[in-house]
Write a protein that holds these residues in place. Sequence first.
Motif, PDB file in Angstrom:
ATOM      1  N   THR A 295     -14.824  20.534  25.595  1.00 52.27           N
ATOM      2  CA  THR A 295     -14.272  21.747  26.187  1.00 52.27           C
ATOM      3  C   THR A 295     -15.072  22.139  27.421  1.00 52.27           C
ATOM      4  N   VAL A 296     -16.378  22.127  27.306  1.00 53.53           N
ATOM      5  CA  VAL A 296     -17.235  22.480  28.442  1.00 53.53           C
ATOM      6  C   VAL A 296     -17.141  21.412  29.525  1.00 53.53           C
ATOM      7  N   ALA A 431     -12.615  27.088  32.399  1.00 55.15           N
ATOM      8  CA  ALA A 431     -12.915  26.969  33.830  1.00 55.15           C
ATOM      9  C   ALA A 431     -12.647  28.272  34.558  1.00 55.15           C
ATOM     10  N   THR A 432     -11.535  28.916  34.247  1.00 53.40           N
ATOM     11  CA  THR A 432     -11.181  30.172  34.912  1.00 53.40           C
ATOM     12  C   THR A 432     -12.144  31.279  34.531  1.00 53.40           C
ATOM     13  N   GLN A 433     -12.536  31.322  33.278  1.00 58.19           N
ATOM     14  CA  GLN A 433     -13.492  32.338  32.832  1.00 58.19           C
ATOM     15  C   GLN A 433     -14.839  32.154  33.531  1.00 58.19           C
ATOM     16  N   LEU A 434     -15.282  30.899  33.649  1.00 57.90           N
ATOM     17  CA  LEU A 434     -16.542  30.622  34.341  1.00 57.90           C
ATOM     18  C   LEU A 434     -16.447  30.944  35.829  1.00 57.90           C
ATOM     19  N   LEU A 457     -22.139  27.433  44.474  1.00 58.14           N
ATOM     20  CA  LEU A 457     -21.348  27.226  43.261  1.00 58.14           C
ATOM     21  C   LEU A 457     -21.987  26.166  42.379  1.00 58.14           C
ATOM     22  N   HIS A 458     -22.413  25.086  42.993  1.00 56.68           N
ATOM     23  CA  HIS A 458     -23.069  24.029  42.226  1.00 56.68           C
ATOM     24  C   HIS A 458     -24.318  24.567  41.542  1.00 56.68           C
ATOM     25  N   ASP A 459     -25.110  25.349  42.265  1.00 59.80           N
ATOM     26  CA  ASP A 459     -26.342  25.905  41.693  1.00 59.80           C
ATOM     27  C   ASP A 459     -26.027  26.877  40.555  1.00 59.80           C
ATOM     28  N   TRP A 460     -24.967  27.664  40.715  1.00 62.37           N
ATOM     29  CA  TRP A 460     -24.598  28.612  39.657  1.00 62.37           C
ATOM     30  C   TRP A 460     -24.206  27.868  38.389  1.00 62.37           C
ATOM     31  N   LEU A 461     -23.426  26.826  38.549  1.00 67.17           N
ATOM     32  CA  LEU A 461     -22.999  26.049  37.384  1.00 67.17           C
ATOM     33  C   LEU A 461     -24.175  25.330  36.727  1.00 67.17           C
ATOM     34  N   THR A 462     -25.076  24.821  37.544  1.00 63.56           N
ATOM     35  CA  THR A 462     -26.259  24.163  36.992  1.00 63.56           C
ATOM     36  C   THR A 462     -27.116  25.151  36.216  1.00 63.56           C
ATOM     37  N   GLU A 463     -27.307  26.323  36.789  1.00 61.44           N
ATOM     38  CA  GLU A 463     -28.139  27.344  36.147  1.00 61.44           C
ATOM     39  C   GLU A 463     -27.518  27.865  34.853  1.00 61.44           C
ATOM     40  N   ASN A 464     -26.215  28.068  34.841  1.00 58.46           N
ATOM     41  CA  ASN A 464     -25.562  28.729  33.712  1.00 58.46           C
ATOM     42  C   ASN A 464     -24.942  27.779  32.696  1.00 58.46           C
ATOM     43  N   GLU A 476     -21.801  30.048  22.008  1.00 55.88           N
ATOM     44  CA  GLU A 476     -23.024  30.680  22.512  1.00 55.88           C
ATOM     45  C   GLU A 476     -23.194  30.436  24.008  1.00 55.88           C
ATOM     46  N   LEU A 477     -22.911  29.209  24.448  1.00 58.42           N
ATOM     47  CA  LEU A 477     -23.043  28.883  25.868  1.00 58.42           C
ATOM     48  C   LEU A 477     -22.092  29.726  26.704  1.00 58.42           C
ATOM     49  N   ILE A 478     -20.869  29.916  26.224  1.00 58.07           N
ATOM     50  CA  ILE A 478     -19.896  30.727  26.964  1.00 58.07           C
ATOM     51  C   ILE A 478     -20.387  32.159  27.093  1.00 58.07           C
ATOM     52  N   ARG A 479     -20.937  32.693  26.019  1.00 58.20           N
ATOM     53  CA  ARG A 479     -21.471  34.064  26.087  1.00 58.20           C
ATOM     54  C   ARG A 479     -22.667  34.135  27.027  1.00 58.20           C
ATOM     55  N   GLN A 480     -23.525  33.119  27.003  1.00 59.46           N
ATOM     56  CA  GLN A 480     -24.673  33.098  27.902  1.00 59.46           C
ATOM     57  C   GLN A 480     -24.232  33.074  29.362  1.00 59.46           C
ATOM     58  N   ALA A 481     -23.193  32.283  29.647  1.00 54.74           N
ATOM     59  CA  ALA A 481     -22.766  32.084  31.032  1.00 54.74           C
ATOM     60  C   ALA A 481     -21.923  33.230  31.570  1.00 54.74           C
ATOM     61  N   THR A 482     -21.099  33.840  30.706  1.00 54.65           N
ATOM     62  CA  THR A 482     -20.123  34.830  31.194  1.00 54.65           C
ATOM     63  C   THR A 482     -20.335  36.234  30.646  1.00 54.65           C
ATOM     64  N   GLY A 483     -21.154  36.361  29.598  1.00 57.29           N
ATOM     65  CA  GLY A 483     -21.348  37.665  28.983  1.00 57.29           C
ATOM     66  C   GLY A 483     -20.226  38.069  28.057  1.00 57.29           C
ATOM     67  N   GLU A 484     -19.287  37.163  27.790  1.00 59.18           N
ATOM     68  CA  GLU A 484     -18.132  37.469  26.950  1.00 59.18           C
ATOM     69  C   GLU A 484     -17.838  36.310  26.015  1.00 59.18           C
ATOM     70  N   ASP A 485     -17.060  36.609  24.973  1.00 58.03           N
ATOM     71  CA  ASP A 485     -16.556  35.552  24.115  1.00 58.03           C
ATOM     72  C   ASP A 485     -15.472  34.761  24.854  1.00 58.03           C
ATOM     73  N   TYR A 486     -15.216  33.574  24.366  1.00 59.58           N
ATOM     74  CA  TYR A 486     -14.169  32.716  24.939  1.00 59.58           C
ATOM     75  C   TYR A 486     -12.820  33.426  24.882  1.00 59.58           C
ATOM     76  N   THR A 487     -12.094  33.434  26.000  1.00 59.55           N
ATOM     77  CA  THR A 487     -10.812  34.123  26.055  1.00 59.55           C
ATOM     78  C   THR A 487      -9.873  33.432  27.036  1.00 59.55           C
ATOM     79  N   ALA A 488      -8.577  33.496  26.739  1.00 60.40           N
ATOM     80  CA  ALA A 488      -7.563  32.954  27.645  1.00 60.40           C
ATOM     81  C   ALA A 488      -7.081  33.994  28.651  1.00 60.40           C
TER      82      ALA A 488
END
Length: 509
Positions: A295-296, A431-434, A457-464, A476-488
């Motif tokens: 998924t990631v 992808a859209t959420q990120l 953008l590349h640096d943001w993706l690498t960092e997060n 957990e990774l999605i919450r770390q990167a976006t501050g939210e649970d996975y959502t459509a």
Amino acid sequence: MSSEAADEASETYSEFIDRVERLTNLGHAGGVLGWDQEVMMPEGGTPARSKQRSAISTVTHELLTSDEMAAALDDLEAGELSDERASVVREVRRQHDRAASVPQDLVEEISEVSSEAMPVWQEAKEEDDFSKFAPTLERLVELKREYAEHIDPDRDPYEVLFEEYEPYLGVDTAERVLERLREELVPLVEAVRESDADLATDTFEGEFDTDTQEDLARDVLDTLGYDWDHGRLDTAPHPFSSGNQFDARVTTRFSPDEPLGALMATVHEFGHATYTLGLPREEYGTPLGKSRDMTVHESQSRLWENHVGRSRAFWERFLPKVKERFPEKLSDASVDDVYEAANEVYEDNLIRVEADELTYHMHIIVRFEIERDLIRGDLDVEDVPEVWNDKYEEYLGIRPDSDAEGCLQDIHWSHGDFGYFPTYSLGSVLATQLYASAEEDIENIDEKVAEGDFDPLHDWLTENVHRHGCRYTTDELIRQATGEDYTADYFLDYVKSKYGELYELDDYQ
């Protein structure tokens, strides 16, 4: 913990990591053999290659399920572990427990049959004859059902197989998201097709020299910042990428009348490769240096393909290069022309990898529903072509005229990859959420893309995302990167706004 106990624990972990690294290197060796089989191996090499890959699978299974590995996991879990070490142990434990449940001879047979299946699938596709592939597919379905039953006989076998590719979101999440996409995208697609908007959809009509297309594919990889010292571009019947943070290769395919499709496929595979290359090199060989499941991974390829490659800002930067390669055909094309062509919603496209951003998910849903029913025993292999065609007619309003355009178009089932397809849509949604989170953190991101500055953008993706490897579970990774649970929600808002504006749909703007 006493210093003596600490030293003993450290030695146990060090020996454990040595075993894990050997497993990783065997897996990467098998990956190179697989890459070679799809890209460069002579047609007659299959009998030996199937044995080679089966041998690697067997040795890997033996190491992963060994008494020494089991004892090391038990000892480590009984002690105190740092967060990083706990993550490594968690990931290896999951792999060990699943592998230990499956007999070694079954693992060997699945590897050998799937390796032998690829040329059978290729021949069936070339001859447009599903019956040539059906016996092999039936055998693979039987083997994968047996595989799932060994892991957990009390659970839905498709759920068990889905966890091979996405172990943490759950098949219930996949079913919920895909059902929502089907409910909300089908009427949007219908509204688009009824629209009177006059888009420049003929910009790339005609024939485009495939050698020049390859030059253009290299141009786009250069523009996006592909690291040629740690990668390469080749062609394959089905575009894919493979490798590790030191060697991340991409493939694409070219057709004279589909230059835009080849270009977007290349950008897509770049997304996979840039994720792989962004994994921490110092953690190579351990789960901390491994990508976080499909998924990631798919979120990275779809982010670069759709949110960058299909954006107006990207074409402001890249169109001059396209005109340079094809001056006679595209000298008069404007940025708006190419943007509209890149985002056309097709009336009659049957091929998933050439699908537009919107109808793409109907292609995934068809495959998901069919493979789920196959594994659950609710569908016979011989009925796949008819069911496939019926679902295409229901969800997309079109019906394949051939098996090659229908149920034989994808390579995944010949690999035995049942449970893989849902991650394509799950990744697109992520992808859209990120990207929405990246837009909040990166000032004027569209301007930077138009200027060819992809580093933020590349640096943001690498960092997060990239640098974490498998430290976190998917949720957990999605919450770390976006501050939210996975959502459509982000994805559906994005496509409704984008295509509502593009096709002048009052109900969606």
